[in-house]
Motif scaffolding. Structure first.
Motif, PDB file in Angstrom:
ATOM      1  N   ALA A  86       0.817  -1.220   0.000  1.00 10.36           N
ATOM      2  CA  ALA A  86       0.000   0.000   0.000  1.00 10.36           C
ATOM      3  C   ALA A  86       0.846   1.264   0.000  1.00 10.36           C
ATOM      4  O   ALA A  86       0.325   2.359  -0.226  1.00 10.36           O
ATOM      5  CB  ALA A  86      -0.939   0.006   1.211  1.00 10.36           C
ATOM      6  N   ALA A  87       2.140   1.137   0.259  1.00  9.82           N
ATOM      7  CA  ALA A  87       3.048   2.286   0.295  1.00  9.82           C
ATOM      8  C   ALA A  87       4.381   1.867  -0.296  1.00  9.82           C
ATOM      9  O   ALA A  87       4.695   0.677  -0.360  1.00  9.82           O
ATOM     10  CB  ALA A  87       3.231   2.773   1.734  1.00  9.82           C
ATOM     11  N   PRO A  88       5.195   2.828  -0.715  1.00  8.09           N
ATOM     12  CA  PRO A  88       6.520   2.474  -1.261  1.00  8.09           C
ATOM     13  C   PRO A  88       7.421   1.863  -0.202  1.00  8.09           C
ATOM     14  O   PRO A  88       7.204   2.024   1.003  1.00  8.09           O
ATOM     15  CB  PRO A  88       7.080   3.831  -1.728  1.00  8.09           C
ATOM     16  N   HIS A  89       8.447   1.175  -0.675  1.00  9.26           N
ATOM     17  CA  HIS A  89       9.490   0.652   0.203  1.00  9.26           C
ATOM     18  C   HIS A  89      10.840   0.983  -0.418  1.00  9.26           C
ATOM     19  O   HIS A  89      11.009   0.850  -1.624  1.00  9.26           O
ATOM     20  CB  HIS A  89       9.346  -0.862   0.373  1.00  9.26           C
ATOM     21  N   GLY A  90      11.785   1.403   0.415  1.00  7.18           N
ATOM     22  CA  GLY A  90      13.087   1.801  -0.092  1.00  7.18           C
ATOM     23  C   GLY A  90      13.959   0.665  -0.550  1.00  7.18           C
ATOM     24  O   GLY A  90      14.971   0.897  -1.214  1.00  7.18           O
ATOM     25  N   GLY A  91      13.616  -0.572  -0.179  1.00 12.76           N
ATOM     26  CA  GLY A  91      14.363  -1.727  -0.644  1.00 12.76           C
ATOM     27  C   GLY A  91      15.190  -2.417   0.406  1.00 12.76           C
ATOM     28  O   GLY A  91      15.581  -3.573   0.225  1.00 12.76           O
ATOM     29  N   GLY A  92      15.495  -1.751   1.512  1.00 15.99           N
ATOM     30  CA  GLY A  92      16.323  -2.354   2.544  1.00 15.99           C
ATOM     31  C   GLY A  92      15.517  -3.206   3.500  1.00 15.99           C
ATOM     32  O   GLY A  92      14.405  -2.842   3.891  1.00 15.99           O
ATOM     33  N   ALA A  93      16.085  -4.351   3.886  1.00 18.73           N
ATOM     34  CA  ALA A  93      15.456  -5.213   4.885  1.00 18.73           C
ATOM     35  C   ALA A  93      15.767  -4.703   6.289  1.00 18.73           C
ATOM     36  O   ALA A  93      16.673  -3.893   6.488  1.00 18.73           O
ATOM     37  CB  ALA A  93      15.948  -6.645   4.720  1.00 18.73           C
ATOM     38  N   PHE A  94      15.009  -5.196   7.257  1.00 17.04           N
ATOM     39  CA  PHE A  94      15.177  -4.783   8.655  1.00 17.04           C
ATOM     40  C   PHE A  94      15.940  -5.822   9.478  1.00 17.04           C
ATOM     41  O   PHE A  94      16.868  -5.484  10.208  1.00 17.04           O
ATOM     42  CB  PHE A  94      13.814  -4.560   9.318  1.00 17.04           C
ATOM     43  N   SER A  95      15.518  -7.070   9.386  1.00 11.53           N
ATOM     44  CA  SER A  95      16.006  -8.094  10.307  1.00 11.53           C
ATOM     45  C   SER A  95      17.507  -8.325  10.151  1.00 11.53           C
ATOM     46  O   SER A  95      18.064  -8.258   9.060  1.00 11.53           O
ATOM     47  CB  SER A  95      15.258  -9.405  10.085  1.00 11.53           C
ATOM     48  N   GLY A  96      18.145  -8.591  11.290  1.00 12.24           N
ATOM     49  CA  GLY A  96      19.574  -8.864  11.318  1.00 12.24           C
ATOM     50  C   GLY A  96      20.441  -7.633  11.435  1.00 12.24           C
ATOM     51  O   GLY A  96      21.670  -7.755  11.460  1.00 12.24           O
ATOM     52  N   ASP A 109      21.550  -3.989  13.420  1.00 13.93           N
ATOM     53  CA  ASP A 109      21.482  -3.170  14.620  1.00 13.93           C
ATOM     54  C   ASP A 109      20.920  -1.794  14.263  1.00 13.93           C
ATOM     55  O   ASP A 109      20.862  -1.420  13.083  1.00 13.93           O
ATOM     56  CB  ASP A 109      22.872  -3.053  15.252  1.00 13.93           C
ATOM     57  N   PRO A 110      20.482  -1.004  15.258  1.00 15.14           N
ATOM     58  CA  PRO A 110      19.774   0.245  14.951  1.00 15.14           C
ATOM     59  C   PRO A 110      20.633   1.386  14.427  1.00 15.14           C
ATOM     60  O   PRO A 110      20.084   2.460  14.132  1.00 15.14           O
ATOM     61  CB  PRO A 110      19.118   0.616  16.289  1.00 15.14           C
ATOM     62  N   THR A 111      21.952   1.203  14.278  1.00 16.88           N
ATOM     63  CA  THR A 111      22.715   2.231  13.561  1.00 16.88           C
ATOM     64  C   THR A 111      22.457   2.144  12.061  1.00 16.88           C
ATOM     65  O   THR A 111      22.766   3.084  11.333  1.00 16.88           O
ATOM     66  CB  THR A 111      24.230   2.116  13.818  1.00 16.88           C
ATOM     67  N   LYS A 112      21.911   1.017  11.601  1.00 13.52           N
ATOM     68  CA  LYS A 112      21.589   0.863  10.183  1.00 13.52           C
ATOM     69  C   LYS A 112      20.283   1.585   9.893  1.00 13.52           C
ATOM     70  O   LYS A 112      19.217   1.195  10.386  1.00 13.52           O
ATOM     71  CB  LYS A 112      21.463  -0.608   9.801  1.00 13.52           C
ATOM     72  N   VAL A 113      20.353   2.639   9.072  1.00 18.09           N
ATOM     73  CA  VAL A 113      19.153   3.431   8.821  1.00 18.09           C
ATOM     74  C   VAL A 113      18.109   2.672   8.005  1.00 18.09           C
ATOM     75  O   VAL A 113      16.942   3.053   7.993  1.00 18.09           O
ATOM     76  CB  VAL A 113      19.498   4.775   8.140  1.00 18.09           C
ATOM     77  N   ASP A 114      18.520   1.593   7.312  1.00 21.91           N
ATOM     78  CA  ASP A 114      17.520   0.738   6.693  1.00 21.91           C
ATOM     79  C   ASP A 114      16.444   0.382   7.700  1.00 21.91           C
ATOM     80  O   ASP A 114      15.257   0.301   7.357  1.00 21.91           O
ATOM     81  CB  ASP A 114      18.155  -0.570   6.198  1.00 21.91           C
ATOM     82  N   ARG A 115      16.877   0.143   8.929  1.00 20.94           N
ATOM     83  CA  ARG A 115      15.944  -0.244   9.984  1.00 20.94           C
ATOM     84  C   ARG A 115      15.453   0.970  10.782  1.00 20.94           C
ATOM     85  O   ARG A 115      14.266   1.257  10.823  1.00 20.94           O
ATOM     86  CB  ARG A 115      16.632  -1.251  10.917  1.00 20.94           C
ATOM     87  N   SER A 116      16.374   1.676  11.409  1.00 19.76           N
ATOM     88  CA  SER A 116      15.975   2.714  12.358  1.00 19.76           C
ATOM     89  C   SER A 116      15.247   3.872  11.689  1.00 19.76           C
ATOM     90  O   SER A 116      14.257   4.396  12.236  1.00 19.76           O
ATOM     91  CB  SER A 116      17.197   3.234  13.114  1.00 19.76           C
ATOM     92  N   ALA A 117      15.686   4.298  10.514  1.00 20.67           N
ATOM     93  CA  ALA A 117      15.015   5.417   9.854  1.00 20.67           C
ATOM     94  C   ALA A 117      13.656   5.008   9.287  1.00 20.67           C
ATOM     95  O   ALA A 117      12.734   5.825   9.226  1.00 20.67           O
ATOM     96  CB  ALA A 117      15.895   5.995   8.755  1.00 20.67           C
ATOM     97  N   ALA A 118      13.519   3.746   8.880  1.00 19.54           N
ATOM     98  CA  ALA A 118      12.199   3.264   8.460  1.00 19.54           C
ATOM     99  C   ALA A 118      11.240   3.261   9.641  1.00 19.54           C
ATOM    100  O   ALA A 118      10.057   3.588   9.496  1.00 19.54           O
ATOM    101  CB  ALA A 118      12.314   1.875   7.849  1.00 19.54           C
ATOM    102  N   TYR A 119      11.743   2.883  10.819  1.00 19.36           N
ATOM    103  CA  TYR A 119      10.920   2.956  12.017  1.00 19.36           C
ATOM    104  C   TYR A 119      10.550   4.412  12.321  1.00 19.36           C
ATOM    105  O   TYR A 119       9.406   4.712  12.702  1.00 19.36           O
ATOM    106  CB  TYR A 119      11.671   2.372  13.209  1.00 19.36           C
TER     107      TYR A 119
END
Length: 397
Positions: free
Chosen positions: A265-275, A277-287
């Motif tokens: 229903a919305a775009p996704h930037g392409g980066g996965a979350f799992s695996g 740590d929260p310095t990875k903006v794929d995860r933390s910035a998506a949150y």
């Protein structure tokens, strides 16, 4: 002009789907390492297949691995024990994939010094983003969770089926998929046109026996009146689903990013979350993007909100922000673009982690049934689902 009447579909997969087994294992490793060092760096990928689990990736952290790449005493045994416990919790005790007997290979190694020097804070330099990328967040008022209805119902069907299985005495096995198609009128979901559920089951059970378990669960999840005489059902449409999980299909971390986010229903930037740590903006910035979008909708400033933030590797400040209220806004999108990042310290990687309290072992629970649309936990899990910015956002209008 946007359409107001249409069909839309989202899917989900269960905790026992092979890709979700891989996600759960990777996030179990993240939690283990963060419990030892909140500043640990983790990029853990998992492969699962018949009686085999393989870990690979880059790590560093106190009490985990030293700068020369040597494991801390006892940590390798802890990793294996945590991985086996995660698979046991999912429920795999099958001949071809059993938590206690699968072969375990650990190929995690030290983080590249080239990445570390760009990401770490030093002198006047703030901590930079762990990679370049574009991250999206979304919220919609079509469900209480402020999520797309098709995805929320797909998740909830599988979560309830898992609850039935974990309670014991069921013919269900861990691997399962769901798909919900809804008819929208005036932009709102009004009925289900199609329900698809494929679930692994005990040997010798029939399609009718599986349907007898699945149908009541689906009917309990969807709102009253959504299931009609015209709803098309496909329950185990191949007729049999005895071989499943990593024995039936190889699993890899990060292959279910649309299931993890907004169901298309919305775009996704392409980066996965799992695996990660929260310095990875794929995860933390998506949150962070979800957190901001959800608060915009919770503040009744729009019916729908999509937010995009972009980053450059090693650079703390976001490169851009874009807000789209999809024609439903009660505030100018430009006003949000000018002010909303200030509510989370400018959305630098460090500011996001500190605002949302992300340097904690809170990630294994996110690996199935979506990273969004969940209740915030007392220990800091799903902190990005809080709506504590509502009053500050209302003040901008």
């Amino acid at each position: 002009m946007s359409r107001t009447s249409f069909l839309f579909t989202s899917e989900s997969v269960s905790e026992g789907h092979p890709d979700k087994v891989a996600d759960r294992i990777s996030d179990t490793v993240v939690d283990l390492f963060l419990s030892k060092d909140p500043e640990a760096r983790i990029a853990c990928e998992t492969l699962t297949t018949t009686n085999l689990v393989v870990l690979a990736g880059e790590i560093r952290g106190k009490g985990i691995m030293d700068v020369s790449g040597n494991w801390a005493p006892g940590i390798e045994a802890e990793i294996e024990a945590a991985v086996r416990a995660a698979v046991r919790d999912i429920g795999y005790e099958q001949d071809q994939f059993h938590w206690n007997t699968f072969e375990f290979i650990n190929r995690l190694h030290g983080q590249s010094a080239d990445i570390a020097v760009g990401v770490d804070a030093a002198g006047e330099k703030d901590e930079g983003a762990g990679d370049q990328g574009i991250m999206f967040g979304y919220a919609s008022n079509e469900t209480p969770e402020l999520m797309p209805a098709t995805l929320a119902y797909s998740h909830n069907i599988l979560k309830k089926l898992a609850d039935v299985r974990h309670a014991g005495g069921s013919i269900l096995e861990p691997d399962a998929k769901s798909q919900v198609t809804l008819h929208y009128e005036d932009g709102k979901p009004v009925r289900a046109t199609s329900i698809v559920v494929s679930t692994q089951h005990a040997r010798g059970k029939t399609q009718a026996e599986v349907a007898a378990v699945v149908k009541p669960v689906v009917e309990s999840v969807l709102p009253q009146g959504f299931i009609t005489n015209e709803t098309v059902w496909h329950i185990n449409p191949t007729g049999i689903f005895e071989i499943g999980g990593p024995d039936g299909d190889t699993g890899l971390t990060g292959r279910k990013i649309i299931v993890d986010t907004y169901g298309g229903a919305a775009p996704h930037g392409g980066g996965a979350f799992s695996g990660k740590d929260p310095t990875k903006v794929d995860r933390s910035a998506a949150y962070a993007c979800r957190y901001l979008a959800k608060n915009v909708v919770a503040a009744d400033l729009a019916d729908r909100c999509t937010i995009q933030i972009s980053y450059a590797i090693g650079v703390a400040k976001p490169q851009s922000i874009h807000v789209d209220l999809h024609g439903t806004g009660k505030i100018a999108e430009s006003v949000l673009e000018e002010n909303i990042l200030d509510l989370i310290g400018g959305a630098t990687p460090r500011a996001i982690r500190e605002h949302l309290g992300l340097n904690k072992p809170i990630y294994a629970r996110t690996a199935a049934y979506g990273h969004f649309g969940r209740d915030a936990d007392a220990d800091g899990g799903f902190s990005w689902e809080k709506t504590d910015l509502v009053e500050k956002l209302k003040a901008l209008a």
